[in-house]
Scaffold this active site. Sequence first.
Site, PDB file in Angstrom:
ATOM      1  N   ALA A   1      -9.770   5.210   4.585  1.00 26.93           N
ATOM      2  CA  ALA A   1      -9.695   6.353   5.501  1.00 26.93           C
ATOM      3  C   ALA A   1     -11.030   7.066   5.646  1.00 26.93           C
ATOM      4  CB  ALA A   1      -8.630   7.354   5.075  1.00 26.93           C
ATOM      5  N   GLY A   2     -11.336   7.453   6.873  1.00 30.81           N
ATOM      6  CA  GLY A   2     -12.493   8.277   7.171  1.00 30.81           C
ATOM      7  C   GLY A   2     -13.718   7.547   7.659  1.00 30.81           C
TER       8      GLY A   2
ATOM      9  N   GLY B   1      -8.652   8.997  10.005  1.00 32.27           N
ATOM     10  CA  GLY B   1      -8.999   9.068  11.413  1.00 32.27           C
ATOM     11  C   GLY B   1     -10.120  10.012  11.768  1.00 32.27           C
TER      12      GLY B   1
ATOM     13  N   ASN C   1      -8.750   1.490  10.174  1.00 28.21           N
ATOM     14  CA  ASN C   1      -7.980   1.197  11.385  1.00 28.21           C
ATOM     15  C   ASN C   1      -8.590   1.907  12.587  1.00 28.21           C
ATOM     16  OD1 ASN C   1      -4.449   1.518  12.363  1.00 28.21           O
ATOM     17  ND2 ASN C   1      -6.117   0.449  13.326  1.00 28.21           N
ATOM     18  N   THR C   2      -8.594   3.245  12.545  1.00 31.87           N
ATOM     19  CA  THR C   2      -9.037   4.025  13.705  1.00 31.87           C
ATOM     20  C   THR C   2     -10.454   3.683  14.126  1.00 31.87           C
ATOM     21  OG1 THR C   2      -7.599   5.836  12.971  1.00 31.87           O
ATOM     22  CG2 THR C   2      -9.267   6.365  14.602  1.00 31.87           C
TER      23      THR C   2
ATOM     24  N   LYS D   1       0.850  -1.182   0.000  1.00 29.36           N
ATOM     25  CA  LYS D   1       0.000   0.000   0.000  1.00 29.36           C
ATOM     26  C   LYS D   1       0.889   1.236   0.000  1.00 29.36           C
ATOM     27  CE  LYS D   1      -3.112   2.856   2.644  1.00 29.36           C
ATOM     28  NZ  LYS D   1      -3.674   3.157   3.982  1.00 29.36           N
TER      29      LYS D   1
END
Length: 327
Positions: free
Chosen positions: A256-257, A230, A278-279, A169
């Site tokens: 993301a997001g 995040g 992830n977050t 990635k």
Amino acid sequence: MKIQLNGESHTAPDQATITQLLTGLEFDPARVAVERNLEVVSRDTYSQIQLQEGDRIEVVHFIGGGSSTPSADPLVVGGQTFNSRLLVGTGKYKDFEETAEAIEASGAEIVTVAVRRVNVSDPKAPMLTDYVDPKKYTYLPNTAGCFTADDAVRTLRLAREAGGWDLVKLEVLSDPKYLWPNNVESLKAAETLIKEGFKVMVYTTDDPYMCKRYEDMGCVAVMPLAAPIGSGLGVCNPYTIRIIIEQANVPILVDAGVGTASDAAIAMELGCDGVLMNTAIADAKNPILMASAMKHAVIAGREAFLSGRIPAKLYATASSPLDGTFF
């Protein structure tokens, strides 16, 4: 003699080889990757290369940044087939035990990992590979924290040496506050990596032109953001995501997001091939439960997309037929 080891001055025995340096520090040469003066060192030459005065040595490993029944609707990326369309990160958890539990609950088969310096002062410190088996999961090395093409390429060269992975990635950032993708540097890095045989999955903006450009240059998957990393804002611009999907001939994964399960479901209902997060899991009050929720959301969103939703209309349509009514 004096060398620079992971950014600090270190005294090594005269004429020591890289193998002798690593074993003297109590590191297993098979579990780390080494860079000498900005060049990745092949593991099979560790015992042959003697260190020289002033050498700059970097020793890195992976940190948290299996077979199953084949799926009738698999995700195919870079020639590899996966049953799960949920990809998860390995950072931000309280410890490696929680990381492993959350990944198991998510059902993910691909996990992103960051490449970081080993802790020279504590060679016995646990590593991610002790808890998340790279034989069971596909490690996806990423370039989190890189702001230039050169740094991203160096990172992934080390990653390939450490584990042999060529599916990677690429994530090059423009600033430390908003973590917005740097497309200028990403394009440069992608060009180099593709020439070197890497299978590049690239993180980028939700710009249809840029996404198509990455595809045309040979990236095996394109990963537009749903919102800043995040942020938990969810899919902020579903319209451009739809355009990106419609014109693509490679997998499109929202990256993301995502904040909660409904965000993941929306991304999949739009037609995305997968979601990376992830977050949203790691920072949840109960990461294990959230991982499970995300697993089901991705599955539900994919099934909804494949089933073909009813068109949205301004006026009502009766569910029951009116023919034969007696009033």
